[in-house]
Write an enzyme that holds these catalytic residues in place. Structure first.
Site, PDB file in Angstrom:
ATOM      1  N   HIS A  97      -8.051  -4.914  -1.266  1.00  0.00           N
ATOM      2  CA  HIS A  97      -6.928  -3.641  -1.024  1.00  0.00           C
ATOM      3  C   HIS A  97      -6.251  -5.395  -0.014  1.00  0.00           C
ATOM      4  CE1 HIS A  97      -4.569  -1.163  -0.791  1.00  0.00           C
ATOM      5  NE2 HIS A  97      -4.686  -1.581   0.801  1.00  0.00           N
ATOM      6  N   SER A 141       0.677  -1.126  -0.128  1.00  0.00           N
ATOM      7  CA  SER A 141       0.396  -0.229  -0.080  1.00  0.00           C
ATOM      8  C   SER A 141       1.237   1.458   0.191  1.00  0.00           C
ATOM      9  CB  SER A 141      -0.769  -0.267   1.686  1.00  0.00           C
ATOM     10  OG  SER A 141      -1.781   1.099   1.100  1.00  0.00           O
ATOM     11  N   ASP A 169     -10.097  -4.199  -5.294  1.00  0.00           N
ATOM     12  CA  ASP A 169      -9.181  -2.086  -4.538  1.00  0.00           C
ATOM     13  C   ASP A 169      -9.479  -0.724  -4.581  1.00  0.00           C
ATOM     14  OD1 ASP A 169      -7.342  -1.816  -2.768  1.00  0.00           O
ATOM     15  OD2 ASP A 169      -5.834  -2.802  -3.628  1.00  0.00           O
TER      16      ASP A 169
END
Length: 728
Positions: free
Chosen positions: A697, A576, A662
């Site tokens: 995600h 991320s 995501d």
């Protein structure tokens, strides 16, 4: 040119195939590799972007689906050329790493073997009941249960998440909650990986659903005191939290409790520790604002505690007869604790309870009728401090180089008991019940490692790496005692460094699969996190963000200087915003790394932070800057944006991962990064992409399926060190 144009004939033929083409390719040394996999070639459709008098060209903007909000809810709606390209990328990565498939299976079995399959949490008491989760052997998802307090029989299964997930490629239960009278149980399910939740309410006695499911929620929920009303956070069409809504649990009209006017604020919802109030939060990285509704008067309008203002952050809880507030007001960078009267909670009435101390970050506060428990962080470690209403304090701490202490949650406000968890990189998690009055502790559970784990076989160390400006960056190390410190061992260096999120030095059974193979596992506690206080975070955001990247490089160089590593024998890993770190250090010092792994990497920084249609963009400007209105922010952001700074150089092997659903780091960021990196690298080392077509995600939802994803990452790390692509 229309971005929806079909692929050119050559690239369309390649992208449409499930397996990549084979040809005579060259190895990094120039040797012929007959039948080596040939990577997909992404078409280029140059798009010129004018912004603040500046011009940039993006060849791969076509990979973004203009219909992306609908794709999050239904991946089958993705445009055909993007789907074909992602399919070809997945096939190429599988072909390149085919020799690692036995290793991937071996890693998976090892990691699975360290999981106690029929495990359960320590029950949390609440009145006549105690609540817990448990897993059954072979099952991917937990059961949410309760039983009479102090008993081992009489279990009631509130939710079987395995049955909920049946027939679905993805299913994850977010928040769960029971009503105060224990009649009702509510849970939020994300069935796509897109973090679009449906909330369900069950009558525990009958097992039947109550009212229609609540659609398009963010996951947070709260019951009124009598259990007749439910509050939740609405998710708008752009994926943002825009309203707090309520209705009777049985159904009926939906009422807006509070509507947030600022797209840049994130909303939260919880119940106060004493269960007297429903708390509503609006916050971003620089300011926050709290409101409350009496839990026994759900029809009442919310009351504001203190208006939002620039550079004022606070969070509030109710402590029986007063408010207790953690805040950075009055220059308290690492936060202090204040109190305020119940009927006058505004800042004019705040009275200091626990003063600000520089470098000692007050991370959180838990309120009990007779005590406060707070978690403090200093020099990348934590401690718990217990305070009585009379002001007497004592601490729970551990004398080790690196560890984590965390509060374990409670339902019972009128109790002297709290719960905490201790763990270190070599020590499995231990859960203790702690009597805050007598200071007696009871070990309730030690994490079991069925395949066996001997703490004495491992060494945990803490180094301090000098950064370029003289700051000392903590580095936590886990290795086997038998692993030499002579530069010969491969190293996996992990980092994050954003949003003030610290990297806890806790136990993770998965890492043992690398450490037991001779790897040294290291965590760099770099600026951008709050590992050394909130100032550690403030020193690496917006116009000082590059400190995050140079700190990570300094950590690697210190490992080399101290003979833990050598250049070219280090694999890096981050996800991320930690994927942004991976992209930046890949551009800045490619010579240091054997491989770079960016999970769901935030690498297309300037485009993403200029796209207000994306759900997180406005709320992220306090972290990164606003490139739409601020030329200085634009220029600085562009100077480190990994996607924009790719150039011809000898890059290491790279693996980027992503999820089609995501909403945080959209799939096209890693896709575009790989498309630009691959033709730029001069090393001949592979650039690979793994897109999970049925998740978002947080990767796969099942506990075993998730391990398969980790196995691919760890196999890539080993493959990078061993230069496995030469045999591909």
């Amino acid at each position: 040119m229309n971005r929806r144009d079909l692929l050119t004939t050559a690239s369309a033929a390649l992208a449409a195939t499930a397996l990549p083409a084979m040809a005579h390719a060259k190895s990094p040394t120039g040797a012929s590799m007959p039948n080596a996999p040939v990577p997909p070639v992404a078409k280029k459709i140059p798009v010129t972007i004018e912004q603040l008098g500046r011009t940039r060209t993006d060849d791969y903007q076509w990979m973004k689906d203009d219909n992306w909000q609908q794709v999050l809810r239904d991946p089958s709606l993705i445009k055909a050329d993007v789907k074909d390209h992602l399919t070809a990328e997945n096939a190429y990565r599988e072909a390149m790493m085919r020799s690692t498939e036995p290793l991937q299976q071996e890693l998976f079995e090892e990691m699975k073997g360290r999981i106690k399959e029929d495990d359960s949490s320590v029950p949390l008491p609440d009145g006549p009941w105690e609540y817990y989760t448990r897993f059954e052997a072979g099952q991917q998802h937990p059961l949410y249960c309760r039983r009479p307090k102090g008993q081992t029989t009489g279990e009631i299964v509130l939710l079987d998440a395995n049955a909920l997930a049946e027939g679905k490629a993805y299913s994850s239960v977010g928040e769960t909650e029971h009503s105060r009278d224990h009649r009702l149980f509510a849970y939020a399910e994300d069935a796509q990986g897109s973090e679009v939740y449906r909330i369900f309410i069950k009558d525990v006695a009958s097992g039947q659903s109550v009212g229609a499911p609540i659609e398009s929620a963010m996951g947070g929920l709260a019951f009124s005191a009598d259990g007749d009303w439910i509050f939740w956070i609405n998710r708008d069409d752009n994926g943002r939290s825009d309203k707090i809504l309520k209705r009777r649990v049985t159904g009926g009209d939906i009422t807006t409790v509070y509507e947030e006017p600022d797209d840049g604020m994130y909303m939260g919802l919880q119940v106060s520790a004493d269960f007297k109030y429903i708390l509503i939060t609006s916050a971003n990285g620089e300011q926050s604002e709290w409101r409350y509704v009496p839990a026994d008067r759900p029809e009442a309008a919310p009351v504001l505690i203190e208006p939002r203002r620039e550079a004022l952050r606070y969070d509030a809880d109710h402590w029986g007869d007063r408010w207790v507030i953690r805040t950075d007001a009055d220059g308290a960078v690492d936060f202090k604790i204040v109190t305020a009267p119940t009927d006058a909670p505004g800042r004019a009435n705040w009275t200091d309870l626990v003063p600000f101390t520089a470098g000692r970050l007050i991370e959180s506060v838990a309120a009990f009728s007779g005590h406060l428990a707070r978690v403090e962080r200093h020099e990348a470690n934590t401690r718990i401090v217990i305070r009585t209403r009379a002001g007497e304090e004592h601490a729970i701490a551990v004398d080790e180089p690196a560890y984590v202490l965390g509060l374990g949650g409670t339902y019972e406000y009128d109790s002297p008991m709290t719960r905490y968890v201790y763990t270190s990189p070599s020590t499995p998690a231990q859960t203790f019940d702690y009597n805050m009055e007598t200071r007696e502790r009871t070990l309730r559970k030690t994490q079991e490692v069925p395949s066996g784990h001997n703490i004495a076989d491992y060494v945990v160390e803490r180094l301090n790496a000098p950064a370029s400006d003289g700051e000392l960056v903590p580095v936590t190390i886990l290795r086997r005692k038998s692993t030499p410190v002579d530069g010969s061992a491969p190293v996996l260096l992990y980092g994050y460094g954003s949003y003030g999120i610290p990297m806890g030095a806790g136990f993770n059974t998965n890492r043992l699969s690398l450490v037991d193979r001779g790897f040294i596992y290291a965590i760099a506690h770099i600026r951008g996190g709050s590992d050394k206080g909130w100032g550690w975070f403030l020193a690496a955001r917006r116009m000082t963000k590059k400190n995050t990247f140079t700190d990570f490089i300094a950590a690697a160089e210190h490992l080399i200087d101290k003979n833990y590593a050598r250049a070219g024998n280090i694999v890096t890993h981050g996800g991320s915003a930690g994927g942004l770190l991976m992209g930046a250090i890949n551009n800045m010092r490619p010579d240091l790394w054997a491989g770079v792994i960016g999970d769901v990497p935030f690498v297309d920084v300037i485009n993403t932070m200029s796209d207000v249609s994306l759900p997180l963009t406005p709320g992220e400007w306090p972290e990164w800057g606003d490139p739409i209105t601020d030329p200085a922010a634009y220029d600085y952001m562009l100077s480190y944006s990994p996607y924009d700074q790719v150039e011809a150089k000898a890059y290491p092997a790279v693996l980027a991962t992503g999820g089609l659903s995501d909403p945080r780091v959209t799939y096209w960021e890693p896709e575009k990064w790989v498309a630009k990196l691959r033709p730029a690298t001069t090393s001949g080392k592979p650039v690979l992409l793994k897109i999970n077509m049925t998740a978002g995600h947080f990767s796969s939802s099942g506990r075993f399926d998730y391990l398969k994803d980790i196995a691919v990452v760890y196999a890539f790390a080993i493959w990078s060190i061993q230069k496995g692509w030469e045999q591909a």
